[in-house]
Scaffold this motif. Structure first.
Motif, PDB file in Angstrom:
ATOM      1  N   TYR A 221     -53.089  23.564 -40.288  1.00 34.47           N
ATOM      2  CA  TYR A 221     -52.667  22.242 -39.208  1.00 34.47           C
ATOM      3  C   TYR A 221     -51.304  22.441 -39.188  1.00 34.47           C
ATOM      4  O   TYR A 221     -50.649  21.361 -38.760  1.00 34.47           O
ATOM      5  CB  TYR A 221     -53.004  20.909 -40.267  1.00 34.47           C
ATOM      6  CG  TYR A 221     -54.243  20.555 -41.381  1.00 34.47           C
ATOM      7  CD1 TYR A 221     -54.630  19.613 -40.550  1.00 34.47           C
ATOM      8  CD2 TYR A 221     -54.683  21.575 -42.147  1.00 34.47           C
ATOM      9  CE1 TYR A 221     -56.018  19.125 -40.573  1.00 34.47           C
ATOM     10  CE2 TYR A 221     -55.899  20.803 -42.695  1.00 34.47           C
ATOM     11  CZ  TYR A 221     -56.403  19.892 -41.864  1.00 34.47           C
ATOM     12  OH  TYR A 221     -57.977  19.419 -42.454  1.00 34.47           O
ATOM     13  N   LEU A 233     -59.405  23.620 -36.882  1.00 33.76           N
ATOM     14  CA  LEU A 233     -60.010  22.155 -37.399  1.00 33.76           C
ATOM     15  C   LEU A 233     -61.315  21.922 -37.547  1.00 33.76           C
ATOM     16  O   LEU A 233     -62.427  21.746 -37.818  1.00 33.76           O
ATOM     17  CB  LEU A 233     -60.180  21.161 -36.878  1.00 33.76           C
ATOM     18  CG  LEU A 233     -58.070  20.661 -37.814  1.00 33.76           C
ATOM     19  CD1 LEU A 233     -58.251  19.027 -37.224  1.00 33.76           C
ATOM     20  CD2 LEU A 233     -57.731  21.346 -38.734  1.00 33.76           C
ATOM     21  N   LYS A 234     -61.907  23.654 -36.996  1.00 31.84           N
ATOM     22  CA  LYS A 234     -63.659  23.494 -37.025  1.00 31.84           C
ATOM     23  C   LYS A 234     -64.143  23.309 -38.624  1.00 31.84           C
ATOM     24  O   LYS A 234     -64.774  22.847 -38.592  1.00 31.84           O
ATOM     25  CB  LYS A 234     -63.552  25.669 -36.671  1.00 31.84           C
ATOM     26  CG  LYS A 234     -64.909  26.081 -36.334  1.00 31.84           C
ATOM     27  CD  LYS A 234     -65.000  26.816 -35.486  1.00 31.84           C
ATOM     28  CE  LYS A 234     -66.855  26.689 -35.061  1.00 31.84           C
ATOM     29  NZ  LYS A 234     -67.616  27.587 -36.582  1.00 31.84           N
ATOM     30  N   VAL A 236     -62.936  21.675 -40.156  1.00 36.45           N
ATOM     31  CA  VAL A 236     -62.976  20.008 -41.068  1.00 36.45           C
ATOM     32  C   VAL A 236     -64.057  19.428 -40.009  1.00 36.45           C
ATOM     33  O   VAL A 236     -64.791  18.748 -41.079  1.00 36.45           O
ATOM     34  CB  VAL A 236     -61.736  19.495 -40.165  1.00 36.45           C
ATOM     35  CG1 VAL A 236     -62.208  17.471 -40.256  1.00 36.45           C
ATOM     36  CG2 VAL A 236     -61.114  19.164 -41.064  1.00 36.45           C
ATOM     37  N   ARG A 237     -64.839  20.371 -38.905  1.00 35.80           N
ATOM     38  CA  ARG A 237     -66.308  19.662 -38.413  1.00 35.80           C
ATOM     39  C   ARG A 237     -67.210  20.067 -39.297  1.00 35.80           C
ATOM     40  O   ARG A 237     -68.375  18.974 -39.182  1.00 35.80           O
ATOM     41  CB  ARG A 237     -66.311  20.342 -37.344  1.00 35.80           C
ATOM     42  CG  ARG A 237     -65.978  19.333 -36.047  1.00 35.80           C
ATOM     43  CD  ARG A 237     -66.386  20.165 -34.492  1.00 35.80           C
ATOM     44  NE  ARG A 237     -65.833  19.632 -33.093  1.00 35.80           N
ATOM     45  CZ  ARG A 237     -65.073  20.186 -32.882  1.00 35.80           C
ATOM     46  NH1 ARG A 237     -65.020  21.576 -33.086  1.00 35.80           N
ATOM     47  NH2 ARG A 237     -64.428  19.843 -31.971  1.00 35.80           N
ATOM     48  N   MET A 266     -67.396  15.155 -33.960  1.00 29.63           N
ATOM     49  CA  MET A 266     -66.098  15.267 -33.304  1.00 29.63           C
ATOM     50  C   MET A 266     -65.648  15.688 -32.620  1.00 29.63           C
ATOM     51  O   MET A 266     -66.013  17.124 -32.112  1.00 29.63           O
ATOM     52  CB  MET A 266     -65.193  15.460 -35.208  1.00 29.63           C
ATOM     53  CG  MET A 266     -65.682  15.042 -36.069  1.00 29.63           C
ATOM     54  SD  MET A 266     -63.988  16.052 -36.905  1.00 29.63           S
ATOM     55  CE  MET A 266     -62.337  15.101 -37.097  1.00 29.63           C
ATOM     56  N   GLU A 268     -62.677  17.222 -29.468  1.00 33.28           N
ATOM     57  CA  GLU A 268     -61.085  17.838 -29.715  1.00 33.28           C
ATOM     58  C   GLU A 268     -60.085  16.855 -29.734  1.00 33.28           C
ATOM     59  O   GLU A 268     -59.775  17.289 -30.486  1.00 33.28           O
ATOM     60  CB  GLU A 268     -61.119  18.548 -27.968  1.00 33.28           C
ATOM     61  CG  GLU A 268     -59.658  19.510 -28.018  1.00 33.28           C
ATOM     62  CD  GLU A 268     -60.802  20.413 -28.346  1.00 33.28           C
ATOM     63  OE1 GLU A 268     -59.289  21.860 -27.709  1.00 33.28           O
ATOM     64  OE2 GLU A 268     -61.739  21.240 -27.878  1.00 33.28           O
ATOM     65  N   ASP A 270     -60.383  14.275 -31.441  1.00 33.73           N
ATOM     66  CA  ASP A 270     -60.511  13.465 -32.350  1.00 33.73           C
ATOM     67  C   ASP A 270     -60.317  14.649 -34.023  1.00 33.73           C
ATOM     68  O   ASP A 270     -59.160  13.308 -34.365  1.00 33.73           O
ATOM     69  CB  ASP A 270     -62.316  13.377 -33.483  1.00 33.73           C
ATOM     70  CG  ASP A 270     -62.693  12.824 -33.340  1.00 33.73           C
ATOM     71  OD1 ASP A 270     -62.620  11.104 -32.460  1.00 33.73           O
ATOM     72  OD2 ASP A 270     -64.363  12.390 -32.208  1.00 33.73           O
ATOM     73  N   THR A 271     -60.632  15.881 -33.178  1.00 32.49           N
ATOM     74  CA  THR A 271     -60.091  16.897 -34.431  1.00 32.49           C
ATOM     75  C   THR A 271     -58.615  16.525 -34.325  1.00 32.49           C
ATOM     76  O   THR A 271     -57.076  17.005 -34.890  1.00 32.49           O
ATOM     77  CB  THR A 271     -60.271  18.085 -34.198  1.00 32.49           C
ATOM     78  OG1 THR A 271     -60.163  18.845 -33.071  1.00 32.49           O
ATOM     79  CG2 THR A 271     -61.748  18.221 -35.220  1.00 32.49           C
ATOM     80  N   GLN A 272     -57.575  16.196 -32.815  1.00 35.39           N
ATOM     81  CA  GLN A 272     -56.225  16.596 -32.900  1.00 35.39           C
ATOM     82  C   GLN A 272     -55.557  15.057 -33.309  1.00 35.39           C
ATOM     83  O   GLN A 272     -54.619  15.377 -34.075  1.00 35.39           O
ATOM     84  CB  GLN A 272     -55.921  16.450 -31.186  1.00 35.39           C
ATOM     85  CG  GLN A 272     -55.599  17.332 -30.424  1.00 35.39           C
ATOM     86  CD  GLN A 272     -54.476  18.382 -30.854  1.00 35.39           C
ATOM     87  OE1 GLN A 272     -53.854  18.337 -31.303  1.00 35.39           O
ATOM     88  NE2 GLN A 272     -55.480  19.990 -30.915  1.00 35.39           N
ATOM     89  N   TYR A 275     -55.477  16.378 -36.917  1.00 37.65           N
ATOM     90  CA  TYR A 275     -54.378  17.006 -37.327  1.00 37.65           C
ATOM     91  C   TYR A 275     -53.038  16.424 -37.309  1.00 37.65           C
ATOM     92  O   TYR A 275     -52.201  16.881 -38.096  1.00 37.65           O
ATOM     93  CB  TYR A 275     -54.284  17.876 -35.982  1.00 37.65           C
ATOM     94  CG  TYR A 275     -53.243  19.424 -35.930  1.00 37.65           C
ATOM     95  CD1 TYR A 275     -53.488  20.436 -35.952  1.00 37.65           C
ATOM     96  CD2 TYR A 275     -52.036  18.949 -34.936  1.00 37.65           C
ATOM     97  CE1 TYR A 275     -52.780  21.660 -36.172  1.00 37.65           C
ATOM     98  CE2 TYR A 275     -51.376  20.041 -35.035  1.00 37.65           C
ATOM     99  CZ  TYR A 275     -51.073  21.321 -35.505  1.00 37.65           C
ATOM    100  OH  TYR A 275     -50.339  21.553 -35.417  1.00 37.65           O
TER     101      TYR A 275
END
Lengths: 328, 328
Positions: A221, A233-234, A236-237, A266, A268, A270-272, A275
């Motif tokens: 993070y 954040l792989k 998290v997915r 998710m 990119e 979404d993960t951003q 983060y």
């Protein structure tokens, strides 16, 4: 074959760490040349060698001075760690590790299954060749049992938005801290310290391992992709929710939940957003504070160790402190 | 929990085989209940328990009469075998084993990776808890190394239409015969026989294992699907060419090659044709003759063993002969 830059500050540890790597390489005896080559590349790609380093450091405290044995056990522990990495990469569907393609990506999952198994066995072979006692092998087996039981336990928590801090800590205790505890205590015990001393050292290793894993999870993070050599954040997915995210979820669940509920869909973007939210919601800071507490506990116990052998305590303290503030 | 019907003819072996299974079950200590249940079901699903049986039989020859230890080592060997089966099922993409869904099919490949690892570790735990010597653990590690090196070697031979009989024999020597050799020799050695005696017993085990695997491969070409609990000629589609097919290819390559070259695109019709051709081209018969030769070698050596303990030799001979003519 070069050591990880972390060891630039510890010239006195370099010779034995290099010998550890050399013994690991020598132990890989495979007829399948492409797989052998890939394993050697992975071993030579500059992993941090933290577990062998702690093992070698704690092996200074006992009366026994057989460094060949200490190095062999250090190689065995790192072999075990490498085996679990190869199998973890299957489970995580990972394509990069130490900036090299993973075994599963370069070959396939099938090769990775057997290659990991092969390293497991090599670990046991090194241990049974060099250890003086069945007792150490028993301890090793018990630790590995905990590690795998932990890995299997963690799989039940995938995509669990209600995962608690305690559940997370139990998971990383099995997954990571156990092997640090084993490395430290086996180093001490095999050098001839008392059981009581080895037990204390095991607790030190546990605290170091807990801090190490929390910092590892924080780095997801705080670091951009290129620097840690794996996609951001792989996890998290894939439904693996670590401490910074868990703390953030405790503060504010509304914005995060709809993003996380998309699971492997998710984007990119979404993960951003996740983060960013985890940082804004103080998840990173709180996680860092807990890592600090584990490190402090370890440092306090290290401080109570005997001053003999000279410098070992100082190196242990310096190394443990460095791990807390590392950026990769 | 019932023993495989093969043991109906050997009532004197039943109590210890049952205790072996019970100890295996007791050794599975997992918090992940679904995985634990699946492992217990797999163990309880009536595998043949041949490796523990041979180990228990050969452990009759030494002076040591500690049956708890013999049973623990039998359980360890079968645990190791079960671990390799779980990982093999990942590699073979298998969905059925002993007429139950495989771990990878019931859960996923990821669970199967760790579940297999867990059984590996449990094997070592049993061995280090019960064995009297590091020497046995070393032998065990060397054997496992050969087994995995063999599995990785075999992967290089996938879809190799030019694979020779010798290459096939080298593969099954690592994959199967090594564990039979270990089971037999560890049984003898741990009961206190001489090294020389254990080495002879290891050779017996090797021959039994070679015959066993060849018969296993023959069954793919002689048994309809339902009776062996796994799909016919799935191996061929995956590029694993076994002895009956290799012999058939030596006789007549023209009809078989275009079928095999379709690889995983082979239809049910194609595999049916391969099945038929391998039988017509005498592949099955020739393979059976080689299996006979390995069995004969084993029987001859068994015949030279001491007559004491009473009946053990006769049971060994009867069991080894039975394996040659089994239909599942």
């Amino acid at each position: 074959m070069e050591l990880h830059p972390i060891w630039n500050d510890y010239p006195q540890l370099q010779p034995e760490l290099t010998q550890t790597l050399e013994l690991m390489e020598k132990s890989i005896q495979l007829k399948n040349e492409p797989v052998k080559k890939a394993l050697l590349e992975m071993i030579g790609a500059g992993g941090k060698l933290l577990r062998p380093a702690y093992q070698l450091l704690f092996s200074q405290f006992g009366p026994e001075k057989d460094r060949q044995k200490a190095i062999a056990l250090a190689a065995a522990i790192e072999m075990l760690h490498t085996a679990t990495l190869i199998h973890d990469d299957i489970v995580d569907d990972a394509s990069l590790r130490r900036n090299l393609p993973t075994i599963r990506a370069e070959f396939d999952n099938n090769t990775a299954v057997y290659a990991g198994d092969y390293l497991f066995v090599t670990c046991f072979k090194l241990m049974s060749d060099y250890t003086g006692s069945l007792r150490s092998l028993q301890k090793n087996a018990v630790s590995m049992e905990k590690i795998l039981s932990g890995e299997l336990g963690q799989m039940e928590d995938h995509y669990n938005l209600a995962i608690t801090v305690d559940e997370y800590l139990a998971n990383i205790s099995g997954k990571t801290a156990e092997l640090f505890a084993l490395s430290c205590s086996a180093g001490a015990f095999e050098s001839g310290t008392s059981q009581l001393f080895a037990k204390n050292v095991s607790d030190i290793g546990h605290n170091i391992g807990m801090a190490f894993q929390i910092v590892d999870d924080i780095l997801d993070y705080t670091q951009p992709r290129a620097e840690i050599g794996k996609p951001v954040l792989k996890d998290v997915r894939q439904g693996i929710y670590t401490l910074p995210l868990i703390y953030a979820l405790q503060t504010e669940v509304k914005q995060l939940t709809p993003l996380l509920e998309k699971k492997e869909l998710m984007t990119e973007d979404d993960t951003q957003k996740v983060y960013q939210l985890v940082n804004e919601l103080d998840g990173v800071n709180k996680a860092q504070q807990l890592a600090n507490r584990y490190t402090k506990k370890a440092l306090k116990r290290i401080d109570n160790l005997p001053n003999n052998p000279e410098n070992t305590k100082i190196i242990l303290q310096q190394l443990t402190q460095t791990l807390l503030t590392r950026t990769n």
